[in-house]
Design an enzyme around this catalytic site. Structure first.
Site, PDB file in Angstrom:
ATOM      1  N   GLU A  29       0.808  -1.225   0.000  1.00  0.00           N
ATOM      2  CA  GLU A  29       0.000   0.000   0.000  1.00  0.00           C
ATOM      3  C   GLU A  29       0.841   1.274   0.000  1.00  0.00           C
ATOM      4  O   GLU A  29       0.543   2.216   0.735  1.00  0.00           O
ATOM      5  CB  GLU A  29      -0.945  -0.044   1.203  1.00  0.00           C
ATOM      6  CG  GLU A  29      -1.912  -1.218   1.118  1.00  0.00           C
ATOM      7  CD  GLU A  29      -2.848  -1.314   2.306  1.00  0.00           C
ATOM      8  OE1 GLU A  29      -4.020  -1.638   2.093  1.00  0.00           O
ATOM      9  OE2 GLU A  29      -2.400  -1.090   3.440  1.00  0.00           O
TER      10      GLU A  29
HETATM   11  N1  IFG Z   1      -4.307  -4.051   4.568  1.00  0.00           N
HETATM   12  C1  IFG Z   1      -3.055  -3.527   5.131  1.00  0.00           C
HETATM   13  C2  IFG Z   1      -2.845  -3.798   6.610  1.00  0.00           C
HETATM   14  C3  IFG Z   1      -4.137  -3.696   7.428  1.00  0.00           C
HETATM   15  C4  IFG Z   1      -5.205  -4.571   6.794  1.00  0.00           C
HETATM   16  C5  IFG Z   1      -6.452  -4.628   7.681  1.00  0.00           C
HETATM   17  C6  IFG Z   1      -1.907  -5.483   4.202  1.00  0.00           C
HETATM   18  C7  IFG Z   1      -0.650  -6.081   3.622  1.00  0.00           C
HETATM   19  C8  IFG Z   1      -5.509  -4.047   5.425  1.00  0.00           C
HETATM   20  N2  IFG Z   1      -1.920  -4.153   4.404  1.00  0.00           N
HETATM   21  O1  IFG Z   1      -2.849  -6.210   4.476  1.00  0.00           O
HETATM   22  O2  IFG Z   1      -1.899  -2.875   7.138  1.00  0.00           O
HETATM   23  O3  IFG Z   1      -4.572  -2.348   7.528  1.00  0.00           O
HETATM   24  O4  IFG Z   1      -7.323  -5.653   7.282  1.00  0.00           O
END
Ligand code: IFG
Length: 489
Positions: A302
């Site tokens: 992200e």
């Molecule tokens: N995605 C984000 C996490 C977390 C997650 C919550 C990944 C690799 C959503 N990154 O999963 O930091 O916020 O469900």
């Protein structure tokens, strides 16, 4: 012997044959170790530490006598075939005694976990039913992840998690040590990361950080339970806590405030500033020196505020740093776009990613599909805790999938294993952690360990139901899913 002892084993062994006779533990019982085997001795001491308080029996640990005595437990490498590998074991009752054969510490240790499940969970008679088991894991990477960055968890709480992972033959704990809301490990050369960056948390979460001594205590505790710690410093995104701790890390030289929300993707290190790479090199260098395991997880997820070209440049230099430290790089699946090196490990989490591209570049896959094993996802609409952006994940959803069938162009040899993350934006204490992890994590453990063929939800749900009293006896705050006919015995 009631059926539960045979038919509530999780993960299901590769081969189990019921036999006559039992091994009854009595005040005269001993735990005997093949002379000279330090691994067997370590596993035997661990087993004694579990069975003495449970049974109230003395169970002394001794170097093995020649003849097998009824009522005794033996650990030996003799007769342990090469097909067992490092983590496999053979467990059999012979002439009234119980023999565990293995080739390494992990094998002996996992024999102990099965033996614990062959004994009643809470009260006697302490009889091990007549059985022959030959068992070894399908995948080498079987794990969970605890996000201690959104909300901190103490050393004792992480040890509790390690004990529960070990009971189900899981062998990796990935610690998500840094994110926008918090930095959770002391780095001597950048002390404000922990001192300032560790003083915040997500709204309602807990602040804090591990000193180096505490982190090493956790690494040693994990190792004594055949678990490898996998530390993650998430880069270049998810870095607000670091940026808030050192103004010079920021593009404009101004440090943002600490962040307590739940948004993602708004922060990035400055890929064009040389100090960024000194920061990364110092942090990963100190973390690598602390970590006995071979892995460094560098995040990579992200990075919505990092330009694509910057991201590629940044990740290339991070890969150089990790290689110079002699560690194996792990990253979330976004790192595929940065270009991988042979031996890198890619943690697949998103619904739409390109694992074939990663494998073509010589990487191996750790399967963490967000729709199956993101255990911060609610069980159902009525679950108060957790989120639902990826999916609602009931116990059956977390069990009825296979790591090799998620993507058509991925084969068994491409997959290193499976890992179930617990993100903690909404999970702030041990009871809530256990509620979200259990019982879904038992299904993940079975997917990681047991053969694919013959695995079915209809069979597993009854075994899980019979396993319920064991979770209760262990004091686990587990979710009583309506999909499972829980046995109350
Ligand atoms: N995605 C984000 C996490 C977390 C997650 C919550 C990944 C690799 C959503 N990154 O999963 O930091 O916020 O469900």
């Amino acid at each position: 012997m009631n059926k539960a002892q045979y038919e509530s084993l999780i993960p299901k062994p590769v081969f189990l044959e019921k036999r006559g006779g039992v091994c009854s533990l009595t005040p005269e019982s001993k735990i005997c170790v093949q002379a000279g085997s330090t691994w067997a001795l370590q596993a035997a001491e661990y087993l004694a530490g579990r069975l003495r308080p449970l049974t109230g029996l003395p169970l002394p640990v001794e170097e093995a006598a020649q003849a097998f005595e009824p009522g005794c437990i033996y650990f030996t490498a003799q007769g342990a075939g090469t097909e067992l590998g490092e983590e496999g074991y053979q467990l059999s009752t012979e002439e009234g005694c119980l023999i565990i054969r293995a080739r390494g510490f992990a094998g002996f240790f996992y024999g102990c976990q099965t033996l614990r499940q062959l004994l009643p969970p809470a009260e006697g008679p302490w009889e091990i039913p007549g059985v022959f088991i030959e068992d070894y894991p399908r995948f080498p990477w079987r794990g969970s992840m605890l996000d201690v960055a959104r909300s901190f968890f103490t050393v004792d709480e992480v040890k509790r998690l390690l004990d529960l992972l070990a009971a189900y033959k899981l062998n990796r704990l990935h610690l998500h040590l840094s994110d926008d809301q918090g930095w959770r490990i002391m780095i001597d050369s950048w002390p404000n990361l922990a001192l300032h960056g560790g003083s915040g948390a997500v709204e309602g979460g807990r602040a804090g950080f591990f000193t180096k001594a505490e982190y090493q205590e956790l690494a040693a505790y994990a190792q004594s339970r055949a678990i490898t710690l996998v530390p993650e410093i998430d880069l270049p995104g998810h870095t607000n806590a670091a940026l808030a701790s050192y103004p010079e890390l920021n593009r404009d030289g101004v440090a943002p405030g600490l962040y307590r929300g739940m948004k993602v993707g708004f922060s990035t290190l400055a890929a064009e500033k040389e100090i960024t790479y000194k920061f990364v090199s110092d942090v990963l260098g100190e973390l690598a020196a602390l970590t006995p395991g071979p892995y460094l997880h560098v995040g990579g997820d992200e990075a919505h505020s990092t330009e694509d070209e910057e991201y590629r440049l940044f990740m290339g230099r991070v890969q150089d740093i990790v290689a110079e430290l002699g560690k194996t790089l792990v990253g979330w699946d976004e790192i595929i776009q940065a270009g991988l090196r042979p031996g890198d490990l890619v943690q697949i989490w998103r619904k739409d990613t390109r694992p074939r591209e990663a494998v073509r570049q010589g990487a191996k896959l750790i399967m963490s599909p967000c729709t199956r094993v993101y255990l911060d996802m609610k069980y159902g609409p009525e679950t108060e805790l957790g989120q639902d952006w990826a999916a609602l994940i009931e116990v059956e959803d977390a069990y009825s999938w296979d790591p090799v069938s998620v993507y058509p162009d991925v084969g068994e040899e491409d997959v290193l294993g499976v890992e179930a993350p617990l993100w903690t934006e909404t999970i702030h204490n041990l009871g809530d952690m256990e509620y979200m992890l259990f019982p879904r994590l038992l299904g993940v453990a079975e997917i990681g360990w047991s053969p694919r063929q013959g695995r079915s939800w209809e069979e597993y749900r009854l075994r899980l139901a019979a396993h319920g009293p064991r979770l209760r006896a262990a004091g686990v705050n587990f979710y009583r899913s309506g999909q499972v006919p829980w046995e109350e015995r």
